[in-house]
Design a protein around this motif. Structure first.
Motif, mmCIF file in Angstrom:
data_model
loop_
_atom_site.group_PDB
_atom_site.id
_atom_site.type_symbol
_atom_site.label_atom_id
_atom_site.label_comp_id
_atom_site.label_asym_id
_atom_site.label_seq_id
_atom_site.Cartn_x
_atom_site.Cartn_y
_atom_site.Cartn_z
ATOM 1 N N SER A 1 0.883 -1.007 0.004
ATOM 2 C CA SER A 1 0.032 -0.025 -0.054
ATOM 3 C C SER A 1 0.980 1.079 0.150
ATOM 4 C CB SER A 1 -0.879 0.001 1.366
ATOM 5 O OG SER A 1 -1.496 1.147 1.800
ATOM 6 N N ILE B 1 3.113 4.257 -0.109
ATOM 7 C CA ILE B 1 4.618 4.702 -0.497
ATOM 8 C C ILE B 1 5.182 3.449 -0.769
ATOM 9 C CG2 ILE B 1 6.738 5.714 0.323
ATOM 10 C CD1 ILE B 1 5.303 7.551 2.150
ATOM 11 N N ASP C 1 5.109 -7.349 3.192
ATOM 12 C CA ASP C 1 3.903 -6.516 4.149
ATOM 13 C C ASP C 1 3.208 -7.464 4.965
ATOM 14 O OD1 ASP C 1 2.608 -3.693 3.264
ATOM 15 O OD2 ASP C 1 1.486 -4.960 4.660
ATOM 16 N N VAL D 1 5.179 -10.404 6.118
ATOM 17 C CA VAL D 1 6.223 -10.175 7.019
ATOM 18 C C VAL D 1 5.544 -9.144 8.028
ATOM 19 C CG1 VAL D 1 7.233 -8.239 6.045
ATOM 20 C CG2 VAL D 1 8.709 -9.368 7.765
ATOM 21 N N ASP D 2 5.728 -9.597 9.560
ATOM 22 C CA ASP D 2 5.472 -8.772 10.493
ATOM 23 C C ASP D 2 6.971 -8.061 10.892
ATOM 24 O OD1 ASP D 2 5.175 -6.989 12.648
ATOM 25 O OD2 ASP D 2 4.153 -8.625 13.826
ATOM 26 N N ILE D 3 7.360 -6.649 10.485
ATOM 27 C CA ILE D 3 8.734 -6.541 10.589
ATOM 28 C C ILE D 3 8.935 -6.325 12.184
ATOM 29 C CG2 ILE D 3 8.856 -5.143 8.610
ATOM 30 C CD1 ILE D 3 8.410 -2.563 10.242
ATOM 31 N N VAL E 1 10.115 0.635 4.515
ATOM 32 C CA VAL E 1 8.920 1.696 4.282
ATOM 33 C C VAL E 1 7.921 1.098 5.355
ATOM 34 C CG1 VAL E 1 7.183 2.530 2.743
ATOM 35 C CG2 VAL E 1 9.564 1.699 1.925
ATOM 36 N N TYR F 1 4.289 8.124 18.035
ATOM 37 C CA TYR F 1 4.807 8.044 16.503
ATOM 38 C C TYR F 1 6.198 8.647 16.228
ATOM 39 C CZ TYR F 1 4.719 8.395 11.407
ATOM 40 O OH TYR F 1 4.862 8.408 10.172
ATOM 41 N N LYS G 1 9.767 7.652 15.142
ATOM 42 C CA LYS G 1 10.570 8.088 13.711
ATOM 43 C C LYS G 1 12.003 8.946 13.955
ATOM 44 C CE LYS G 1 7.559 6.284 11.170
ATOM 45 N NZ LYS G 1 8.180 5.273 9.930
ATOM 46 N N THR H 1 1.580 13.022 2.605
ATOM 47 C CA THR H 1 1.532 12.152 1.597
ATOM 48 C C THR H 1 0.146 11.405 1.597
ATOM 49 O OG1 THR H 1 3.893 12.234 1.465
ATOM 50 C CG2 THR H 1 2.720 10.448 0.182
ATOM 51 N N THR I 1 -2.151 8.729 1.300
ATOM 52 C CA THR I 1 -2.293 7.210 1.636
ATOM 53 C C THR I 1 -3.206 6.989 2.588
ATOM 54 O OG1 THR I 1 -0.540 7.097 3.431
ATOM 55 C CG2 THR I 1 0.214 7.193 1.311
HETATM 56 N N1 LIG Z 1 1.632 9.109 4.329
HETATM 57 C C1 LIG Z 1 2.570 10.129 4.985
HETATM 58 O O1 LIG Z 1 1.995 11.315 5.024
HETATM 59 C C2 LIG Z 1 3.782 9.761 5.690
HETATM 60 C C3 LIG Z 1 4.487 10.792 6.333
HETATM 61 C C4 LIG Z 1 5.676 10.509 6.944
HETATM 62 C C5 LIG Z 1 5.942 9.248 7.068
HETATM 63 N N2 LIG Z 1 5.083 8.196 6.513
HETATM 64 C C6 LIG Z 1 5.709 6.741 6.630
HETATM 65 O O2 LIG Z 1 5.483 6.134 5.315
HETATM 66 C C7 LIG Z 1 5.675 4.800 5.494
HETATM 67 C C8 LIG Z 1 4.423 4.170 4.586
HETATM 68 O O3 LIG Z 1 3.452 4.640 5.218
HETATM 69 P P1 LIG Z 1 2.281 5.147 4.109
HETATM 70 O O4 LIG Z 1 1.741 6.487 4.226
HETATM 71 O O5 LIG Z 1 2.515 4.537 2.551
HETATM 72 O O6 LIG Z 1 0.829 4.254 4.791
HETATM 73 P P2 LIG Z 1 -0.040 2.851 4.236
HETATM 74 O O7 LIG Z 1 -0.843 2.633 5.307
HETATM 75 O O8 LIG Z 1 -0.582 3.139 2.819
HETATM 76 O O9 LIG Z 1 1.073 1.754 4.118
HETATM 77 C C9 LIG Z 1 1.883 1.301 5.297
HETATM 78 C C10 LIG Z 1 2.135 -0.367 4.944
HETATM 79 O O10 LIG Z 1 2.795 -0.769 6.027
HETATM 80 C C11 LIG Z 1 2.171 -2.029 6.370
HETATM 81 N N3 LIG Z 1 2.704 -2.416 7.698
HETATM 82 C C12 LIG Z 1 2.262 -1.773 8.804
HETATM 83 N N4 LIG Z 1 2.690 -2.383 9.982
HETATM 84 C C13 LIG Z 1 3.496 -3.563 9.499
HETATM 85 C C14 LIG Z 1 4.295 -4.353 10.233
HETATM 86 N N5 LIG Z 1 4.339 -4.742 11.280
HETATM 87 N N6 LIG Z 1 5.021 -5.229 9.177
HETATM 88 C C15 LIG Z 1 5.002 -5.204 7.904
HETATM 89 N N7 LIG Z 1 4.091 -4.161 7.192
HETATM 90 C C16 LIG Z 1 3.333 -3.412 7.909
HETATM 91 C C17 LIG Z 1 0.851 -1.832 6.101
HETATM 92 O O11 LIG Z 1 -0.007 -3.198 5.793
HETATM 93 C C18 LIG Z 1 0.799 -1.019 4.903
HETATM 94 O O12 LIG Z 1 0.689 -1.831 3.723
HETATM 95 C C19 LIG Z 1 5.409 4.457 7.128
HETATM 96 O O13 LIG Z 1 6.615 4.085 7.758
HETATM 97 C C20 LIG Z 1 4.783 5.800 7.624
HETATM 98 O O14 LIG Z 1 5.190 5.914 8.965
HETATM 99 C C21 LIG Z 1 4.019 8.476 5.904
#
Ligand SMILES: NC(=O)c1ccc[n+]([C@@H]2O[C@H](COP(=O)([O-])OP(=O)(O)OC[C@H]3O[C@@H](n4cnc5c(N)ncnc54)[C@H](O)[C@@H]3O)[C@@H](O)[C@H]2O)c1
Length: 267
Positions: free
Chosen positions: A22, A24, A43, A68-70, A96, A161, A165, A194, A196
């Motif tokens: 999903s 990013i 994921d 995977v659960d990271i 990611v 959070y 980070k 971003t 999402t």
């Molecule tokens: N979207 C934003 O504005 C934004 C801003 C700053 C940072 N981020 C970071 O970007 C990254 C991606 O987020 P996104 O916005 O694409 O969100 P998203 O929810 O679209 O994608 C996150 C993905 O990570 C997976 N995930 C969550 N926990 C997990 C785990 N324990 N093991 C494996 N996979 C796991 C989810 O299933 C999901 O597919 C994250 O680390 C988030 O913190 C996002």
């Protein structure tokens, strides 16, 4: 003159992308594959990871997926190990996957603390630890972690959070110092807003739908933080990842990269 396709391209390279079901991570997997990399997509949502990998294969790229659960070291080792067993080694790791947490620090409980720290900090570290020996065996590689713009702009109710980070950013600085002698570069993104599932989560109504007025208001508030009036799309982060994964960024390590529409420049 340098051939820009070989400088910015990833032909013959192998990448692991977590969070690839999903947002990013999905976009990163697509862009790296488009640039020629073979991609391991991981994921928590195993079906979603497989759907991304299938799309990449249908577009002509090499890709496999793994659930995977990271937060689980063995599962991360197994995912990263797919790079070697399926494609012969590892050149690029994109950490990611991550999770949000909403709530004040005053009211934070231990179980939320443990889970978010385990996913966002341990999960990122496990990925790096699994990748380093494989990259060292190839003479180097590029690790790209994902921090957040939340480290620059503290927001009430988003403290747990943000602190995880900030740890990812610090991990990136330190690891870059520790593994540079093996040709491994370590950088991190600090994405600004971003669009999402992550950013939309607060708008979701009980039935999962999102009211279009709420959505427009939300986008407007994000755009107003940017001097160029933009909110980010996943691919804006993915194109930066491509740069950091490629030879074009060979002089860059230990840095936090901010594709955020300039949201942090006016303060
Ligand atoms: N979207 C934003 O504005 C934004 C801003 C700053 C940072 N981020 C970071 O970007 C990254 C991606 O987020 P996104 O916005 O694409 O969100 P998203 O929810 O679209 O994608 C996150 C993905 O990570 C997976 N995930 C969550 N926990 C997990 C785990 N324990 N093991 C494996 N996979 C796991 C989810 O299933 C999901 O597919 C994250 O680390 C988030 O913190 C996002």
């Amino acid at each position: 003159m340098q051939d820009l396709n070989s400088v910015f391209g990833l032909e013959g390279k192998v990448a692991v992308v977590t969070g690839g079901a999903s947002g990013i991570g999905e976009s990163v997997a697509e862009v790296l594959a488009q640039a020629g990399a073979s991609v391991v997509v991981g994921d928590l949502n195993a079906e979603g990871a497989e759907a991304t990998a299938k799309r990449l294969r249908e577009s002509g790229a090499e890709a496999v997926a793994g659930g995977v659960d990271i937060a689980n070291r063995e599962e991360v080792n197994a995912l990263v190990g797919l790079a070697e067993s399926e494609f012969g080694g590892l050149d690029v790791l994109c950490n990611v996957a991550g999770m949000p947490h909403d709530g004040t620090l005053e009211e934070l409980n231990d179980s939320d603390f443990d889970r978010v720290v385990s996913v966002n900090i341990r999960g990122t570290l496990y990925g790096c630890q699994a990748a380093i020996p494989l990259m060292a065996a190839r003479g180097g590689g590029s690790i790209i972690n994902v921090s957040s713009g939340a480290i620059d702009l503290p927001v009430a109710g988003f403290g747990l959070y943000s602190l995880t980070k900030a740890a990812v950013a610090q991990m990136t600085h330190t690891l870059a110092q520790e593994v540079g002698d093996r040709g491994i570069r370590v950088n991190a993104l600090a994405p600004g807003a971003t669009i999402t599932n992550f950013t939309k989560r607060r708008l979701k109504q009980p039935d999962g739908s999102i009211n279009s007025e709420d959505f427009d208001q939300f986008i407007g508030s994000m755009e107003s933080m940017s001097p160029i009036g933009r909110v980010g799309e996943s691919v804006d982060q993915a194109w930066l990842v491509l740069y950091l994964a490629s030879e074009a960024s060979r002089f860059c390590t230990g840095q936090i990269w901010r594709a955020n529409g300039g949201a942090t420049t006016g303060r």
